[in-house]
Design a protein around this motif. Structure first.
Motif, PDB file in Angstrom:
ATOM      1  N   PHE A  52       0.824  -1.208   0.000  1.00  0.00           N
ATOM      2  CA  PHE A  52       0.000   0.000   0.000  1.00  0.00           C
ATOM      3  C   PHE A  52       0.860   1.261   0.000  1.00  0.00           C
ATOM      4  N   ARG A  53       1.903   1.302   0.838  1.00  0.00           N
ATOM      5  CA  ARG A  53       2.744   2.503   0.876  1.00  0.00           C
ATOM      6  C   ARG A  53       3.507   2.684  -0.436  1.00  0.00           C
ATOM      7  N   THR A  54       3.869   1.562  -1.068  1.00  0.00           N
ATOM      8  CA  THR A  54       4.542   1.649  -2.359  1.00  0.00           C
ATOM      9  C   THR A  54       3.609   2.246  -3.401  1.00  0.00           C
ATOM     10  N   MET A  55       2.370   1.794  -3.400  1.00  0.00           N
ATOM     11  CA  MET A  55       1.391   2.325  -4.348  1.00  0.00           C
ATOM     12  C   MET A  55       1.088   3.796  -4.052  1.00  0.00           C
ATOM     13  N   LEU A  56       0.930   4.112  -2.782  1.00  0.00           N
ATOM     14  CA  LEU A  56       0.591   5.470  -2.371  1.00  0.00           C
ATOM     15  C   LEU A  56       1.694   6.466  -2.711  1.00  0.00           C
ATOM     16  N   SER A  57       2.940   6.046  -2.573  1.00  0.00           N
ATOM     17  CA  SER A  57       4.079   6.939  -2.817  1.00  0.00           C
ATOM     18  C   SER A  57       4.796   6.638  -4.120  1.00  0.00           C
ATOM     19  N   HIS A  58       4.194   5.840  -4.991  1.00  0.00           N
ATOM     20  CA  HIS A  58       4.855   5.417  -6.226  1.00  0.00           C
ATOM     21  C   HIS A  58       5.470   6.610  -6.965  1.00  0.00           C
ATOM     22  N   GLY A  59       6.765   6.475  -7.263  1.00  0.00           N
ATOM     23  CA  GLY A  59       7.477   7.515  -7.997  1.00  0.00           C
ATOM     24  C   GLY A  59       7.986   8.657  -7.133  1.00  0.00           C
ATOM     25  N   ARG A  60       7.673   8.641  -5.838  1.00  0.00           N
ATOM     26  CA  ARG A  60       8.120   9.702  -4.922  1.00  0.00           C
ATOM     27  C   ARG A  60       8.834   9.073  -3.724  1.00  0.00           C
ATOM     28  N   SER A  61       9.677   9.863  -3.075  1.00  0.00           N
ATOM     29  CA  SER A  61      10.334   9.409  -1.851  1.00  0.00           C
ATOM     30  C   SER A  61       9.398   9.634  -0.665  1.00  0.00           C
ATOM     31  N   ARG A  62       9.309   8.643   0.215  1.00  0.00           N
ATOM     32  CA  ARG A  62       8.540   8.807   1.445  1.00  0.00           C
ATOM     33  C   ARG A  62       9.286   9.765   2.373  1.00  0.00           C
ATOM     34  N   PRO A  63       8.589  10.341   3.356  1.00  0.00           N
ATOM     35  CA  PRO A  63       9.247  11.278   4.286  1.00  0.00           C
ATOM     36  C   PRO A  63      10.367  10.644   5.105  1.00  0.00           C
ATOM     37  N   ASP A  64      10.339   9.323   5.269  1.00  0.00           N
ATOM     38  CA  ASP A  64      11.357   8.659   6.073  1.00  0.00           C
ATOM     39  C   ASP A  64      12.509   8.109   5.232  1.00  0.00           C
ATOM     40  N   LEU A  65      12.573   8.532   3.975  1.00  0.00           N
ATOM     41  CA  LEU A  65      13.662   8.146   3.072  1.00  0.00           C
ATOM     42  C   LEU A  65      14.406   9.393   2.592  1.00  0.00           C
ATOM     43  N   PRO A  66      15.669   9.247   2.184  1.00  0.00           N
ATOM     44  CA  PRO A  66      16.372  10.387   1.594  1.00  0.00           C
ATOM     45  C   PRO A  66      15.702  10.808   0.282  1.00  0.00           C
ATOM     46  N   ASP A  67      16.003  12.020  -0.150  1.00  0.00           N
ATOM     47  CA  ASP A  67      15.526  12.472  -1.458  1.00  0.00           C
ATOM     48  C   ASP A  67      16.040  11.525  -2.535  1.00  0.00           C
ATOM     49  N   ASP A  68      15.334  11.472  -3.635  1.00  0.00           N
ATOM     50  CA  ASP A  68      15.703  10.649  -4.785  1.00  0.00           C
ATOM     51  C   ASP A  68      15.768   9.157  -4.446  1.00  0.00           C
ATOM     52  N   CYS A  69      14.864   8.718  -3.578  1.00  0.00           N
ATOM     53  CA  CYS A  69      14.657   7.286  -3.318  1.00  0.00           C
ATOM     54  C   CYS A  69      13.166   7.008  -3.526  1.00  0.00           C
ATOM     55  N   PRO A  70      12.732   7.092  -4.774  1.00  0.00           N
ATOM     56  CA  PRO A  70      11.296   6.938  -5.034  1.00  0.00           C
ATOM     57  C   PRO A  70      10.832   5.501  -4.842  1.00  0.00           C
ATOM     58  N   GLU A  71       9.607   5.372  -4.372  1.00  0.00           N
ATOM     59  CA  GLU A  71       8.987   4.055  -4.255  1.00  0.00           C
ATOM     60  C   GLU A  71       8.724   3.532  -5.664  1.00  0.00           C
ATOM     61  N   LEU A  72       9.172   2.311  -5.934  1.00  0.00           N
ATOM     62  CA  LEU A  72       9.012   1.718  -7.251  1.00  0.00           C
ATOM     63  C   LEU A  72       8.451   0.309  -7.121  1.00  0.00           C
ATOM     64  N   LEU A  73       7.482  -0.011  -7.959  1.00  0.00           N
ATOM     65  CA  LEU A  73       6.924  -1.360  -7.963  1.00  0.00           C
ATOM     66  C   LEU A  73       7.995  -2.404  -8.257  1.00  0.00           C
ATOM     67  N   ALA A  74       8.959  -2.036  -9.069  1.00  0.00           N
ATOM     68  CA  ALA A  74      10.025  -2.964  -9.449  1.00  0.00           C
ATOM     69  C   ALA A  74      10.840  -3.428  -8.244  1.00  0.00           C
ATOM     70  N   ASN A  75      10.848  -2.639  -7.155  1.00  0.00           N
ATOM     71  CA  ASN A  75      11.609  -3.017  -5.961  1.00  0.00           C
ATOM     72  C   ASN A  75      10.859  -4.007  -5.067  1.00  0.00           C
ATOM     73  N   LEU A  76       9.553  -4.143  -5.269  1.00  0.00           N
ATOM     74  CA  LEU A  76       8.741  -4.971  -4.374  1.00  0.00           C
ATOM     75  C   LEU A  76       9.101  -6.459  -4.368  1.00  0.00           C
ATOM     76  N   PRO A  77       9.280  -7.116  -5.511  1.00  0.00           N
ATOM     77  CA  PRO A  77       9.557  -8.560  -5.437  1.00  0.00           C
ATOM     78  C   PRO A  77      10.758  -8.915  -4.557  1.00  0.00           C
ATOM     79  N   GLU A  78      11.859  -8.191  -4.728  1.00  0.00           N
ATOM     80  CA  GLU A  78      13.049  -8.478  -3.917  1.00  0.00           C
ATOM     81  C   GLU A  78      12.778  -8.178  -2.444  1.00  0.00           C
ATOM     82  N   PHE A  79      12.094  -7.060  -2.168  1.00  0.00           N
ATOM     83  CA  PHE A  79      11.811  -6.700  -0.788  1.00  0.00           C
ATOM     84  C   PHE A  79      10.854  -7.707  -0.147  1.00  0.00           C
ATOM     85  N   PHE A  80       9.847  -8.157  -0.890  1.00  0.00           N
ATOM     86  CA  PHE A  80       8.927  -9.169  -0.381  1.00  0.00           C
ATOM     87  C   PHE A  80       9.655 -10.483  -0.097  1.00  0.00           C
ATOM     88  N   ARG A  81      10.609 -10.848  -0.951  1.00  0.00           N
ATOM     89  CA  ARG A  81      11.393 -12.066  -0.698  1.00  0.00           C
ATOM     90  C   ARG A  81      12.172 -11.941   0.619  1.00  0.00           C
TER      91      ARG A  81
END
Length: 180
Positions: free
Chosen positions: A98-127
């Motif tokens: 949900f947070r990935t979808m909500l912030s897709h393409g943008r950095s969350r407030p708890d991440l550094p700038d230029d760390c956008p949430e990307l769907l492509a990162n989910l499979p590895e993170f879920f593993r």
């Protein structure tokens, strides 16, 4: 409450709780992801993460949420409050999605700038989440048991626990918000 350590697995609600606590107490909030990552999803070296964690831990006041377990014992020795957010795996997976979808393409407030949430990162993170769901929870359970007697330990297992905990802060005389 001057030094608050928050631990929990991914998607448990550490960052959200840290922000709410920071607003209520006036304590500065540090998110481990701002130490772990540099802009552009560049991971810092282990030694650099350790050094930065120790700098934060040495401060007089903080809310420090997240991992880098190498420094947990040092952080716990300085903390006056330890909060373990222990939530179910299905809920955590849903929250990360949900947070990935909500912030897709943008950095969350708890991440550094230029760390956008990307769907492509989910499979590895879920593993990673799946592989560590039991071992990480057990490690946190053992860690919480080592808290010194002078450290308040709070375990939050559901939304109601969190609401009750936050509501209890208003009744404590040392919760006056201090200016920065």
């Amino acid at each position: 409450m001057q030094r608050v350590m928050i631990i929990g697995q991914p998607g448990s609600g550490k960052s959200a709780l840290a922000r709410k606590l920071g607003q209520r107490t006036g304590l500065p909030v540090v998110h481990i992801d701002t130490i772990h990552w540099q802009p552009g999803w560049v991971e810092r070296s282990r030694d650099e993460k350790t050094r930065l964690c120790h700098e934060v831990e040495a401060r007089e006041r903080w809310i420090f949420e997240g991992g880098h377990s190498t420094t947990w014992q040092n952080r716990l020795a300085r903390a006056d409050t330890l909060i373990w957010i222990d939530r179910s795996a299905p809920l955590r997976f849903w929250r990360v999605f949900f947070r990935t979808m909500l912030s897709h393409g943008r950095s969350r407030p708890d991440l550094p700038d230029d760390c956008p949430e990307l769907l492509a990162n989910l499979p590895e993170f879920f593993r990673f989440m799946w592989r560590t769901k039991n071992s990480s929870r057990e490690a946190m359970r053992r860690f919480v048991a080592t808290a010194p007697s002078g450290c308040r330990v709070v375990c939050l297992r559901c939304n109601r626990d969190t609401e009750v905990f936050l509501a209890s802060l208003g009744a404590l005389p040392d919760q006056v918000v201090r200016g920065h």
